[in-house]
Write a protein that holds these residues in place. Sequence first.
Motif, PDB file in Angstrom:
ATOM      1  N   MET A 609       0.826  -1.210   0.000  1.00 25.14           N
ATOM      2  CA  MET A 609       0.000   0.000   0.000  1.00 25.14           C
ATOM      3  C   MET A 609       0.855   1.252   0.000  1.00 25.14           C
ATOM      4  SD  MET A 609      -2.905  -0.892   2.847  1.00 25.14           S
ATOM      5  CE  MET A 609      -3.835  -2.419   2.824  1.00 25.14           C
ATOM      6  N   ASP A 613      -2.887   5.118   1.370  1.00 29.10           N
ATOM      7  CA  ASP A 613      -3.750   3.974   1.675  1.00 29.10           C
ATOM      8  C   ASP A 613      -3.637   3.589   3.148  1.00 29.10           C
ATOM      9  OD1 ASP A 613      -4.532   3.778  -0.996  1.00 29.10           O
ATOM     10  OD2 ASP A 613      -2.897   2.384  -1.485  1.00 29.10           O
ATOM     11  N   TYR A 655      -8.891  11.591   0.856  1.00 28.57           N
ATOM     12  CA  TYR A 655      -8.451  10.316   0.271  1.00 28.57           C
ATOM     13  C   TYR A 655      -8.897  10.171  -1.181  1.00 28.57           C
ATOM     14  CZ  TYR A 655      -7.484   5.455  -0.552  1.00 28.57           C
ATOM     15  OH  TYR A 655      -6.995   4.293  -1.101  1.00 28.57           O
ATOM     16  N   SER A 659      -6.355  10.039  -4.308  1.00 26.09           N
ATOM     17  CA  SER A 659      -6.307   8.796  -5.089  1.00 26.09           C
ATOM     18  C   SER A 659      -6.486   9.031  -6.575  1.00 26.09           C
ATOM     19  CB  SER A 659      -7.410   7.837  -4.592  1.00 26.09           C
ATOM     20  OG  SER A 659      -7.201   7.496  -3.244  1.00 26.09           O
ATOM     21  N   THR A 662      -3.420   8.489  -8.529  1.00 24.93           N
ATOM     22  CA  THR A 662      -3.069   7.064  -8.552  1.00 24.93           C
ATOM     23  C   THR A 662      -3.908   6.327  -9.576  1.00 24.93           C
ATOM     24  OG1 THR A 662      -2.582   7.215  -6.182  1.00 24.93           O
ATOM     25  CG2 THR A 662      -2.787   5.004  -7.105  1.00 24.93           C
ATOM     26  N   SER A 673      -5.234   0.737  -4.414  1.00 23.14           N
ATOM     27  CA  SER A 673      -6.044   1.849  -3.905  1.00 23.14           C
ATOM     28  C   SER A 673      -7.530   1.634  -4.170  1.00 23.14           C
ATOM     29  CB  SER A 673      -5.591   3.172  -4.525  1.00 23.14           C
ATOM     30  OG  SER A 673      -4.321   3.539  -4.035  1.00 23.14           O
TER      31      SER A 673
END
Length: 874
Positions: A609, A613, A655, A659, A662, A673
């Motif tokens: 992670m 994460d 978050y 993300s 990502t 993720s």
Amino acid sequence: MTENAQQEPSAPTTELPTQYAPADVEGPLYERWVERGYFEADAKSEKPPYTVVIPPPNVTGSLHLGHAFEHTLIDALTRRKRMQGFETLWQPGMDHAGIATQNVVERELAKEGKSRHDLGREAFVERVWQWKGESGGQISGQMRRLGDGVAWSRERFTMDEGLSQAVQTIFKRLYDDELIYRAERIINWCPRCLTAISDIEVEYQDDDGELVSMKYGDGDETIVVATTRAETMLGDTAVAVHPEDERYKHLVGKLVKLPLTDRSIPVVADEHVDPEFGTGAVKVTPAHDPNDFEIGQRHGLPSIAVMDEHAVITAHGPFQGLDRLEARSAIVAALRAEGRIVAEKRPYVHSVGHCSRCKTTIEPRLSMQWWVKVGPLAKAAGDAVRDGKVKIHPQEMEKRYFDWVDNLHDWCISRQLWWGHRIPVWYGPGGEVVCVGPDDEAPTGEGWHQDTDVLDTWFSSGLWPFSTLGWPERTESLAKFYPNSVLVTGYDILFFWVARMMMFGLYAMDGTPPFHTIALHGMVRDQFGKKMSKSFGNAVNPLDWMDKYGSDALRFTLARGANPGVDVPIGEDWVQGSRNFANKIWNATRFALMNGATVDGPLPDASAMSPTDRWILSRLNSVVAEVDAYYDDFQFAKLSDALFHFAWDEVFDWYVELSKTTFQAGGEPAEVSKRVLGEVLDVTLKLLHPVVPFVTETLWTTLTGGESVVIAEWPSDSGFRDADAEREIGTLQSVITEVRRFRADQGLQPGQRVPARLTLDGTALAPHEPAIRQLLRLQPEGDAFTATATLPVAGVEVALDLSGVIDVAAERKRLAKDLAAAEKEKSQATAKLGNEAFLSKAPDHVVDKIRTRLAKSEEDITRIQSQLDRLPPS
């Protein structure tokens, strides 16, 4: 769980409408829950029990904000316990509400030009049952709108056959144990409802009245008394003075003439009299005042009733037939004509009791009634709390409870109504009295008749925690679900209902109290803290807000204001804000599904992670533990607030945003993720479900493909924590927050892109550069980059090139103007606070306002100067 609840989960889908429409979702979802039996409770289950009874609403009632508030809290508790694996029973039902229901039906009859006496008792009771079937209980449908997870198949009514048997059983047992008796006492009488009411059904308020001082007797045997109820003097049978009062010792034992009558009454000495109050002499009317009744008992005085049940004067003479208030004026006028009035005070504000149902001024009246001898029952109810068998939450409410149960008077339980549980006592022609239990045959024959009174509504509702489970039969449900786990109710009925249940539960169930915990909540008020009332114009129909914003929005607003034992303010703006929260949950979950968030398979190993994460999973577990602790302490406001900030601030605003880069980059980190985001949403939706059940059900089933979040497993704290990841993301948040603040200070639009150089090498934030640039709208620096502003934040450096983005000269001019204004404000405030003459004369709130202005101006100067310092040269 019923058999039809065990269905195959539906296939997962990533499709969600672009907008959440509560009106389209809530009704069908609730009916599906009921059809599948999710809320039913199985007495044969081996799961541990969790039982809560609904405070039974009146059959005449409809859902008001107080109901919505209380039901939200109970529903949240029971939904969580169901998810935790308990056999959960939320017991529904309604109260027959003797006086209120009879009043409703009598008003309907009046429209037809009839009274209950025209129908007769049996036909009138049938008419009430007919009304109950057609119009009563509309609150049940409204409870469904709110999402109440009650066991509908177990719904009870305090007048149904089983509960009626329970009432008759406990009456008989109490009677045989000499804890119920019949006696002539002073009671609170409502001349409008035409029935006795108990002390706790009397509401006291300050009314404008008159205090009249009048002279009894003549010559040396004159004595002056004062009263606010002159009409009762027709029933005086003595004047009382204190035994040590030297002013009246020569009169004790003598007779004085009672004005307007042909009677003489004695002067008696009684220690109840306060010689310091008024003249130190009081008129004694044993038939119309509880204290006077006690004096009369001590001195063997007769009791003369001078009013009938309508509060109309019955005493012979010129006042006969007058209403009590008409008689009051007429009697004062007659006394004045005889020169008997010594003083009159109008208006005289004093506390007056009113019927809690119809608001009529109550009349103390000597009457033959049935009573419960509460002494031993109340002692047991007090001891159960003192011994720790029952806990009151919050604990500071214990004092109010003890003040009540330790000082209870015997309870008048008979009511002069036709609707209710009729007292199971028969009288014979020879004066026989027979109490009949449910298995006994009532005596028959000439001259036998049943008592015409019914029992106080609180008598049957006091049996609610065990009568609803089948008592007096030793049923499986009684064995499984008694005692209740918790009673959730308002502090305002601590005395009405809670004390009654404690007394009866301990008595009927061999010393086992009816619940382990009493969780008391406050009253719902408007956003300014004012009591809601139709007369104030601030009453709200909760159905209106549910129609407009959805049931989840109302529930979340109520829960978020629910601090134990404290009143709850609520305004429409707050419900609208909760609707926005529901929309935020919807949109964030929809984004996650569109980007491949999944719950399939186990979580990846922490080593695979990213710090982002690990950070969110660490925070997630902390929130699970935090929410559990708040639930166990009935801290609904705190748990709701914790979930709000975690979901909105940490999951959705941080978050999800972090993300995005990502997901865009793809590869294994993106797959990790996606699984983490799915896990976070899965757990967050479960945590939110008890308070906002509808939106979370729709989102959770879509995300997971599971049957229903109602029967999903409640999350547990896995123990996973990552302090390093939390520090790292905390630093990242500080950098982004500070640069955003600087951008806003410089007047940059949120989407405006700015060239920037990030000095992150050798720091933990280096891998986060793509996310930082995306969230802050920062372009690569380029060949012509010039650092016009440099921000050192949390150990890293962010250099910005604002030369082509803002007009530096214009911005300096604007800020210089703002700085001058702030400095002028500071100068004026400083001058005033340095002026001793001003400080000595100005009210405190004015001085405080000037101090606030000074502090604000100093903050503005610091902020504006910092902005100027950060600007490049013009």
